[in-house]
Scaffold this active site. Structure first.
Site, short mmCIF file in Angstrom:
data_model
loop_
_atom_site.label_atom_id
_atom_site.label_comp_id
_atom_site.label_asym_id
_atom_site.label_seq_id
_atom_site.Cartn_x
_atom_site.Cartn_y
_atom_site.Cartn_z
N SER A 148 -3.14 17.74 4.26
CA SER A 148 -4.49 17.71 3.68
C SER A 148 -5.35 18.72 4.43
O SER A 148 -5.06 19.06 5.58
CB SER A 148 -5.11 16.32 3.86
OG SER A 148 -6.47 16.34 3.52
N TYR A 163 -6.85 8.91 9.05
CA TYR A 163 -6.37 9.81 7.98
C TYR A 163 -6.24 11.24 8.53
O TYR A 163 -5.21 11.89 8.37
CB TYR A 163 -7.35 9.77 6.80
CG TYR A 163 -6.89 10.56 5.59
CD1 TYR A 163 -6.03 10.00 4.66
CD2 TYR A 163 -7.30 11.88 5.38
CE1 TYR A 163 -5.60 10.71 3.55
CE2 TYR A 163 -6.88 12.61 4.28
CZ TYR A 163 -6.03 12.02 3.36
OH TYR A 163 -5.60 12.73 2.26
N LYS A 167 -2.67 13.34 8.99
CA LYS A 167 -2.38 14.57 8.27
C LYS A 167 -2.11 15.74 9.22
O LYS A 167 -1.27 16.60 8.93
CB LYS A 167 -3.53 14.89 7.31
CG LYS A 167 -3.68 13.86 6.18
CD LYS A 167 -2.43 13.78 5.32
CE LYS A 167 -2.60 12.91 4.09
NZ LYS A 167 -1.39 12.88 3.26
P1 NAD Z 1 -3.30 8.52 -5.55
O1 NAD Z 1 -3.90 7.33 -4.88
O2 NAD Z 1 -3.79 8.98 -6.86
O3 NAD Z 1 -1.71 8.32 -5.64
C1 NAD Z 1 -0.95 7.92 -4.53
C2 NAD Z 1 0.31 7.23 -4.99
O4 NAD Z 1 1.05 6.87 -3.80
C3 NAD Z 1 0.08 5.93 -5.75
O5 NAD Z 1 0.84 5.92 -6.95
C4 NAD Z 1 0.52 4.83 -4.80
O6 NAD Z 1 1.09 3.70 -5.44
C5 NAD Z 1 1.55 5.57 -3.96
N1 NAD Z 1 1.75 4.95 -2.63
C6 NAD Z 1 0.79 4.57 -1.76
N2 NAD Z 1 1.34 4.02 -0.68
C7 NAD Z 1 2.69 4.07 -0.86
C8 NAD Z 1 3.80 3.65 -0.09
N3 NAD Z 1 3.64 3.03 1.08
N4 NAD Z 1 5.03 3.86 -0.59
C9 NAD Z 1 5.21 4.45 -1.80
N5 NAD Z 1 4.19 4.86 -2.58
C10 NAD Z 1 2.95 4.67 -2.11
O7 NAD Z 1 -3.45 9.68 -4.44
P2 NAD Z 1 -3.36 11.28 -4.57
O8 NAD Z 1 -4.74 11.79 -4.51
O9 NAD Z 1 -2.47 11.67 -5.66
O10 NAD Z 1 -2.70 11.59 -3.16
C11 NAD Z 1 -1.38 12.04 -2.99
C12 NAD Z 1 -1.26 12.65 -1.60
O11 NAD Z 1 -2.18 13.74 -1.52
C13 NAD Z 1 -1.62 11.71 -0.46
O12 NAD Z 1 -0.76 11.96 0.63
C14 NAD Z 1 -3.04 12.12 -0.11
O13 NAD Z 1 -3.37 11.82 1.22
C15 NAD Z 1 -2.94 13.61 -0.33
N6 NAD Z 1 -4.23 14.30 -0.53
C16 NAD Z 1 -5.08 13.87 -1.51
C17 NAD Z 1 -6.29 14.54 -1.64
C18 NAD Z 1 -7.29 14.14 -2.68
O14 NAD Z 1 -8.45 14.57 -2.56
N7 NAD Z 1 -6.93 13.35 -3.69
C19 NAD Z 1 -6.61 15.61 -0.81
C20 NAD Z 1 -5.70 16.01 0.16
C21 NAD Z 1 -4.50 15.33 0.29
#
Ligand code: NAD
Length: 258
Positions: A148, A163, A167
């Site tokens: 991230s 968090y 990351k």
């Molecule tokens: P989201 O919440 O839309 O989707 C995350 C998915 O991960 C969900 O389907 C959830 O059920 C699954 N999940 C959560 N814990 C789990 C576990 N222990 N085992 C298996 N599955 C699990 O989130 P997103 O925004 O799509 O995020 C995906 C990745 O991107 C994450 O690592 C997040 O930290 C990273 N990220 C997101 C953003 C943002 O702004 N959305 C920015 C930077 C990084």
């Protein structure tokens, strides 16, 4: 072979953790459009099954859904067995499942700290290690982890020390695995997205009201869309990126530049 042909992933086998929704679903769709068979790995089986069906119908590749909590080594091992049972090999692992928790450092319980580190860092270790073992045996593969921009900056105004630390750990884990597996033809890279409009933010009542503030800080004045992360992962997954390993790709509309 032309560059677009080289970008294709026909015949390759991939799994995507956190693949049921958000970034994982969007990237899984792109990997499938490029020709890879896809295992949607997620804790949320009903949504993972829906996503797997949707992707198969839209692209014609083979998909499966596997219920897995990435913090459980036995569940991750069972997931690898299931994927190997269906696909026979694993060429691409997108270790992407993650959670956000916004609690002030002085109020954070140790349980809350552990929960975030367990999913975001330990979960990536477990899935990348398990995929790496298979890839080493096979003679190669590509692992892409989701870090991230929070690994690079301290986001404000929301407090999220666990968090951010998790990351930052993902980036250094990625580099460590890349160097350890350099002779095994297993490449390991990560992406560092900026704010992306997914459930992680849009379904979080604490974070949703902050979007306006973040947009005011953002050079582009907006969050990213999950589709804006598709091409970088397809690139890292396939044969266009054979000299790319141990790298972190910041995709944040220049948020971390200022
Ligand atoms: P989201 O919440 O839309 O989707 C995350 C998915 O991960 C969900 O389907 C959830 O059920 C699954 N999940 C959560 N814990 C789990 C576990 N222990 N085992 C298996 N599955 C699990 O989130 P997103 O925004 O799509 O995020 C995906 C990745 O991107 C994450 O690592 C997040 O930290 C990273 N990220 C997101 C953003 C943002 O702004 N959305 C920015 C930077 C990084």
């Amino acid at each position: 072979m032309g560059i677009l042909e080289k970008m294709r992933l026909d015949g390759k086998k991939a799994f995507v953790t956190g693949g049921a929704r958000g970034i994982g679903k969007c990237v899984a769709t792109a990997l499938a459009e490029a020709g890879a068979d896809i295992a949607i790995v997620d804790m949320d089986l009903p949504v993972a099954e829906e996503t797997a069906k949707e992707i198969a119908a839209a692209t014609g590749v083979k998909t499966i859904a596997v219920k897995t909590d990435v913090t459980s080594q036995s569940e991750v091992d069972a997931m690898i067995d299931t994927v190997l049972g269906s696909f026979g090999r694993i060429d691409i692992a997108f270790c992407n499942a993650g959670i956000a928790l916004n609690v002030a450092a002085e109020e954070m319980t140790y349980e809350q700290w552990l929960k975030v580190i367990n999913v975001n860092l330990n979960g990536v270790f477990l899935t990348a290690q398990a995929a790496g073992k298979v890839m080493i045996k096979q003679g190669g593969g590509s692992i892409i982890n989701t870090a991230s921009m929070s690994a690079h900056i301290v986001n404000v105004p929301q407090p999220q020390c666990a968090y951010n630390a998790s990351k930052a750990g993902v980036i250094q884990l990625t580099k460590s695995l890349a160097v350890e597996w350099i002779d095994k033809n297993v490449r390991v890279n990560c992406i560092s997205p900026g704010y992306i409009g997914t459930d992680l933010i849009l379904s979080n009542e604490g974070l949703k009201p902050l979007i306006e503030k973040w947009n005011a800080m953002a050079p582009m004045g907006r969050m990213g869309k999950p589709e804006e992360l598709q091409a970088i992962v397809v690139y890292l997954a396939g044969d266009c990126s054979t000299f790319t390993t141990g790298s972190d790709f910041v995709v944040d509309g220049a948020f971390t530049c200022i």
